[in-house]
Motif scaffolding. Structure first.
Motif, PDB file in Angstrom:
ATOM      1  N   ASP A  45       0.507   2.432   2.558  1.00 48.31           N
ATOM      2  CA  ASP A  45       0.101   1.129   2.950  1.00 48.31           C
ATOM      3  C   ASP A  45       0.352   0.112   1.916  1.00 48.31           C
ATOM      4  OD1 ASP A  45      -1.088  -1.169   4.591  1.00 48.31           O
ATOM      5  OD2 ASP A  45      -3.240  -0.462   3.988  1.00 48.31           O
ATOM      6  N   VAL A  46       1.603  -0.430   2.036  1.00 45.95           N
ATOM      7  CA  VAL A  46       2.093  -1.445   1.174  1.00 45.95           C
ATOM      8  C   VAL A  46       2.718  -2.770   2.168  1.00 45.95           C
ATOM      9  CG1 VAL A  46       3.797  -1.883  -0.651  1.00 45.95           C
ATOM     10  CG2 VAL A  46       2.610   0.221  -0.571  1.00 45.95           C
ATOM     11  N   PRO A  47       1.900  -3.893   2.284  1.00 43.95           N
ATOM     12  CA  PRO A  47       2.171  -4.800   3.085  1.00 43.95           C
ATOM     13  C   PRO A  47       3.268  -5.698   2.385  1.00 43.95           C
ATOM     14  CG  PRO A  47       0.290  -5.288   2.309  1.00 43.95           C
ATOM     15  CD  PRO A  47       0.612  -3.824   1.598  1.00 43.95           C
ATOM     16  N   THR A  52       4.058 -12.865  -3.363  1.00 44.31           N
ATOM     17  CA  THR A  52       4.428 -11.897  -4.009  1.00 44.31           C
ATOM     18  C   THR A  52       4.059 -10.513  -3.205  1.00 44.31           C
ATOM     19  OG1 THR A  52       2.632 -11.815  -5.358  1.00 44.31           O
ATOM     20  CG2 THR A  52       4.228 -12.958  -5.975  1.00 44.31           C
ATOM     21  N   SER A  53       4.772  -9.593  -3.728  1.00 41.55           N
ATOM     22  CA  SER A  53       4.097  -8.102  -3.061  1.00 41.55           C
ATOM     23  C   SER A  53       5.032  -7.108  -3.725  1.00 41.55           C
ATOM     24  CB  SER A  53       4.311  -8.134  -1.656  1.00 41.55           C
ATOM     25  OG  SER A  53       5.909  -8.354  -1.260  1.00 41.55           O
ATOM     26  N   PHE A  54       4.620  -5.941  -3.645  1.00 39.33           N
ATOM     27  CA  PHE A  54       5.508  -4.785  -4.200  1.00 39.33           C
ATOM     28  C   PHE A  54       6.991  -4.885  -3.441  1.00 39.33           C
ATOM     29  CE2 PHE A  54       1.632  -1.956  -5.432  1.00 39.33           C
ATOM     30  CZ  PHE A  54       1.672  -2.547  -6.703  1.00 39.33           C
ATOM     31  N   PRO A  55       6.898  -4.902  -2.106  1.00 39.77           N
ATOM     32  CA  PRO A  55       8.246  -4.745  -1.455  1.00 39.77           C
ATOM     33  C   PRO A  55       9.325  -5.926  -1.958  1.00 39.77           C
ATOM     34  CG  PRO A  55       6.511  -4.417   0.169  1.00 39.77           C
ATOM     35  CD  PRO A  55       5.943  -4.689  -1.204  1.00 39.77           C
ATOM     36  N   ILE A  66       8.024   2.678  -1.370  1.00 37.04           N
ATOM     37  CA  ILE A  66       7.567   2.190  -2.452  1.00 37.04           C
ATOM     38  C   ILE A  66       6.942   3.318  -3.326  1.00 37.04           C
ATOM     39  CG2 ILE A  66       6.492   0.540  -3.934  1.00 37.04           C
ATOM     40  CD1 ILE A  66       8.573  -0.705  -2.497  1.00 37.04           C
ATOM     41  N   VAL A  67       7.458   3.670  -4.673  1.00 43.40           N
ATOM     42  CA  VAL A  67       6.807   4.640  -5.402  1.00 43.40           C
ATOM     43  C   VAL A  67       6.158   3.963  -6.609  1.00 43.40           C
ATOM     44  CG1 VAL A  67       6.961   6.526  -6.801  1.00 43.40           C
ATOM     45  CG2 VAL A  67       8.372   6.612  -4.863  1.00 43.40           C
TER      46      VAL A  67
END
Length: 116
Positions: A45-47, A52-55, A66-67
């Motif tokens: 669950d990576v929105p 900003t965001s992980f993606p 994403i790891v």
């Protein structure tokens, strides 16, 4: 004081098993150089973010996951010796064909400020 190496990596979904296999092989070497633990976490669950965001950080493409990973070391000196070994230990060269785009991998070293 312990030390943490953290990583954020986009990996093509179809390369999940290859990534896990690579992580397991690398763990054997990291452990030999003194790492205490390794944690490899696959996206669930990576929105997407608006600012900003992980993606956004790794420029995630369609079909990638994403790891989020971290490794615990007894201290920074131990971690530094291990990272220096990537230039001299031939086992690291065997892992040069990574199942992801290493140019979009992020990493850094951290000193814990709170552990529980």
């Amino acid at each position: 004081m312990s030390y943490v190496s953290g990583f954020l990596t986009p990996v093509p979904q179809e390369n999940k098993q290859a990534y896990v296999d690579m992580a397991r092989a690398a763990w054997a070497i990291f452990k030999e150089y003194g790492a205490i633990s390794l944690h490899e976490c696959w996206e669930v669950d990576v929105p997407e973010g608006k600012v900003t965001s992980f993606p956004m950080a790794v420029k995630r493409k369609d079909g990638e996951a994403i790891v989020f990973s971290w490794m615990i070391w007894p201290d920074k000196e131990t971690a530094d010796r291990c990272w220096a070994s990537t230039e001299t230990d031939p086992r690291w060269a065997e892992m040069r064909n990574m199942p992801f785009d290493g140019m979009r991998m992020m990493w850094g070293g951290f000193e814990p400020v709170f552990d529980s």
